[in-house]
Design a protein around this motif. Structure first.
Motif, mmCIF file in Angstrom:
data_model
loop_
_atom_site.group_PDB
_atom_site.id
_atom_site.type_symbol
_atom_site.label_atom_id
_atom_site.label_comp_id
_atom_site.label_asym_id
_atom_site.label_seq_id
_atom_site.Cartn_x
_atom_site.Cartn_y
_atom_site.Cartn_z
ATOM 1 N N THR A 64 -62.170 7.689 -34.029
ATOM 2 C CA THR A 64 -63.145 6.804 -33.388
ATOM 3 C C THR A 64 -63.222 7.088 -31.888
ATOM 4 N N LEU A 65 -62.061 7.190 -31.261
ATOM 5 C CA LEU A 65 -62.024 7.396 -29.814
ATOM 6 C C LEU A 65 -62.652 8.736 -29.436
ATOM 7 N N LEU A 66 -62.388 9.738 -30.242
ATOM 8 C CA LEU A 66 -62.952 11.052 -29.972
ATOM 9 C C LEU A 66 -64.475 11.006 -30.094
ATOM 10 N N ALA A 67 -64.953 10.293 -31.105
ATOM 11 C CA ALA A 67 -66.405 10.156 -31.293
ATOM 12 C C ALA A 67 -67.022 9.426 -30.099
ATOM 13 N N LEU A 68 -66.339 8.382 -29.641
ATOM 14 C CA LEU A 68 -66.849 7.636 -28.486
ATOM 15 C C LEU A 68 -66.831 8.524 -27.243
ATOM 16 N N TYR A 69 -65.772 9.295 -27.136
ATOM 17 C CA TYR A 69 -65.643 10.188 -25.986
ATOM 18 C C TYR A 69 -66.818 11.158 -25.931
ATOM 19 N N GLU A 70 -67.218 11.618 -27.088
ATOM 20 C CA GLU A 70 -68.294 12.618 -27.140
ATOM 21 C C GLU A 70 -69.693 11.997 -27.125
ATOM 22 N N ASP A 71 -69.734 10.683 -27.249
ATOM 23 C CA ASP A 71 -71.029 9.987 -27.248
ATOM 24 C C ASP A 71 -71.328 9.478 -25.844
ATOM 25 N N GLU A 72 -72.241 10.147 -25.186
ATOM 26 C CA GLU A 72 -72.527 9.790 -23.794
ATOM 27 C C GLU A 72 -73.235 8.438 -23.677
ATOM 28 N N THR A 73 -73.730 7.949 -24.787
ATOM 29 C CA THR A 73 -74.409 6.645 -24.760
ATOM 30 C C THR A 73 -73.492 5.506 -25.226
ATOM 31 N N ARG A 74 -72.211 5.784 -25.294
ATOM 32 C CA ARG A 74 -71.263 4.751 -25.748
ATOM 33 C C ARG A 74 -71.283 3.527 -24.844
ATOM 34 N N ASN A 75 -70.759 2.445 -25.410
ATOM 35 C CA ASN A 75 -70.479 1.257 -24.601
ATOM 36 C C ASN A 75 -68.967 1.224 -24.393
ATOM 37 N N SER A 76 -68.558 1.023 -23.165
ATOM 38 C CA SER A 76 -67.110 0.982 -22.931
ATOM 39 C C SER A 76 -66.485 -0.178 -23.705
ATOM 40 N N ALA A 77 -67.305 -1.163 -24.051
ATOM 41 C CA ALA A 77 -66.803 -2.299 -24.827
ATOM 42 C C ALA A 77 -66.201 -1.834 -26.153
ATOM 43 N N ASP A 78 -66.818 -0.822 -26.737
ATOM 44 C CA ASP A 78 -66.321 -0.325 -28.028
ATOM 45 C C ASP A 78 -64.955 0.328 -27.872
ATOM 46 N N VAL A 79 -64.799 1.069 -26.805
ATOM 47 C CA VAL A 79 -63.504 1.690 -26.530
ATOM 48 C C VAL A 79 -62.454 0.607 -26.295
ATOM 49 N N LYS A 80 -62.854 -0.350 -25.471
ATOM 50 C CA LYS A 80 -61.913 -1.412 -25.106
ATOM 51 C C LYS A 80 -61.448 -2.183 -26.337
ATOM 52 N N ARG A 81 -62.356 -2.425 -27.254
ATOM 53 C CA ARG A 81 -62.002 -3.176 -28.459
ATOM 54 C C ARG A 81 -60.925 -2.434 -29.260
ATOM 55 N N VAL A 82 -61.146 -1.136 -29.436
ATOM 56 C CA VAL A 82 -60.150 -0.333 -30.172
ATOM 57 C C VAL A 82 -58.789 -0.427 -29.473
ATOM 58 N N ALA A 83 -58.808 -0.269 -28.169
ATOM 59 C CA ALA A 83 -57.551 -0.284 -27.416
ATOM 60 C C ALA A 83 -56.886 -1.659 -27.476
ATOM 61 N N GLU A 84 -57.694 -2.710 -27.394
ATOM 62 C CA GLU A 84 -57.126 -4.065 -27.430
ATOM 63 C C GLU A 84 -56.494 -4.381 -28.780
ATOM 64 N N GLN A 85 -57.167 -3.953 -29.825
ATOM 65 C CA GLN A 85 -56.600 -4.193 -31.159
ATOM 66 C C GLN A 85 -55.277 -3.442 -31.313
ATOM 67 N N HIS A 86 -55.285 -2.226 -30.821
ATOM 68 C CA HIS A 86 -54.062 -1.429 -30.902
ATOM 69 C C HIS A 86 -52.948 -2.084 -30.086
ATOM 70 N N LEU A 87 -53.306 -2.541 -28.922
ATOM 71 C CA LEU A 87 -52.342 -3.214 -28.056
ATOM 72 C C LEU A 87 -51.759 -4.439 -28.750
ATOM 73 N N ALA A 88 -52.602 -5.184 -29.431
ATOM 74 C CA ALA A 88 -52.125 -6.387 -30.130
ATOM 75 C C ALA A 88 -51.134 -5.999 -31.224
ATOM 76 N N ARG A 89 -51.452 -4.931 -31.944
ATOM 77 C CA ARG A 89 -50.524 -4.480 -33.002
ATOM 78 C C ARG A 89 -49.187 -4.064 -32.396
ATOM 79 N N ILE A 90 -49.258 -3.391 -31.257
ATOM 80 C CA ILE A 90 -48.024 -2.962 -30.598
ATOM 81 C C ILE A 90 -47.207 -4.168 -30.163
ATOM 82 N N GLU A 91 -47.885 -5.154 -29.625
ATOM 83 C CA GLU A 91 -47.145 -6.336 -29.172
ATOM 84 C C GLU A 91 -46.492 -7.069 -30.333
ATOM 85 N N ASP A 92 -47.184 -7.130 -31.450
ATOM 86 C CA ASP A 92 -46.578 -7.711 -32.657
ATOM 87 C C ASP A 92 -45.316 -6.954 -33.041
ATOM 88 N N LYS A 93 -45.467 -5.667 -33.046
ATOM 89 C CA LYS A 93 -44.359 -4.812 -33.460
ATOM 90 C C LYS A 93 -43.162 -4.983 -32.519
#
Lengths: 128, 128
Positions: A64-93
């Motif tokens: 997903t991140l690679l696709a967003l990276y290559e999509d010049e029309t991305r919304n940074s919100a989409d990147v942030k969401r992926v990162a935030e979800q991952h961060l939440a999983r890490i904090e749980d762990k």
DNA sequence: GATAGGGGTTCCAGTGACTGGAAGGTCAAG
DNA sequence: CTTGACCTTCCAGTCACTGGAACCCCTATC
């Protein structure tokens, strides 16, 4: 560039690079002899993947991140969401592991660790 | 006692209990109809295993711990060693995750998370 | 006696992200 | 011509389950 060179440059094992091609994260060209022929963009993508994996992102997140990276029309919100979800999983762990650590620390501290059979660790496991 | 009862009493899924038999952690008897017939000792062992697993011990560690538990001539030092090694692995893991968390926290904080494409998370992944 | 349901049984395949190993092709150096 | 270091593909194994298929058992109800 052959896979060995790329492995040296990215720090990723050749096996992993082949695996990433297998699951469609990269599509290196091929030389006439069948060897993979990596361009700079491939190396760049692999380095990107290596760093994302080092931050603990799943391979699917990496896709997903690679696709967003290559999509010049991305919304940074989409990147942030992926990162935030991952961060939440890490904090749980982390919380989970800290709880294990705390329990284990106490048990280990209270165990004599000698030649006698009595052991609070086993006692705890046996009777919760 | 059937596997369903044991699952209810231990909180372990029936599938997991069958798996533990498969890999030799328990050896429940069988009724004439082929159903597993669990004794109290089996339930006790499974509860032990459940708690050891909840503390993050690997199944192989659990096998060792169970053997030590059943060995009245054990040395508590052997138990302690297993627990200490496990604790060290947990602490490593926590440190790793905390480092990821710290990096991710900064990246997420600095990302606008709006409809624009600019994103420090991707920038970081792209150029480490 | 048929049937429906809620158990139980085995076995096989899939998960995630590689990793090891076998069997074989390619290439440059000596 | 051979050696050795590459490269290729494909299959199996890791860990600890988990899902599902296909089938058996037991009780209750119609």
């Amino acid at each position: 560039m052959t896979i060995g060179d790329v492995a040296d440059r990215t720090g990723l094992p050749a096996k992993t690079i082949r695996y990433y091609e297998d699951i469609g994260l990269i599509r290196p060209a091929r030389d006439p002899n069948g060897y993979r022929s990596f361009a700079e963009t491939d190396v760049h993508k692999l380095a990107f993947l290596g760093r994302a994996r080092a931050l603990g992102f799943s391979v699917e997140d990496c896709r997903t991140l690679l696709a967003l990276y290559e999509d010049e029309t991305r919304n940074s919100a989409d990147v942030k969401r992926v990162a935030e979800q991952h961060l939440a999983r890490i904090e749980d762990k982390i919380a989970q592991l800290q709880s294990m650590r705390d329990t284990l620390t106490h048990l280990v501290r209270d165990c004599a660790g000698d030649s006698r059979p009595d052991c609070p660790i086993l006692t705890d496991l046996a009777k919760g």
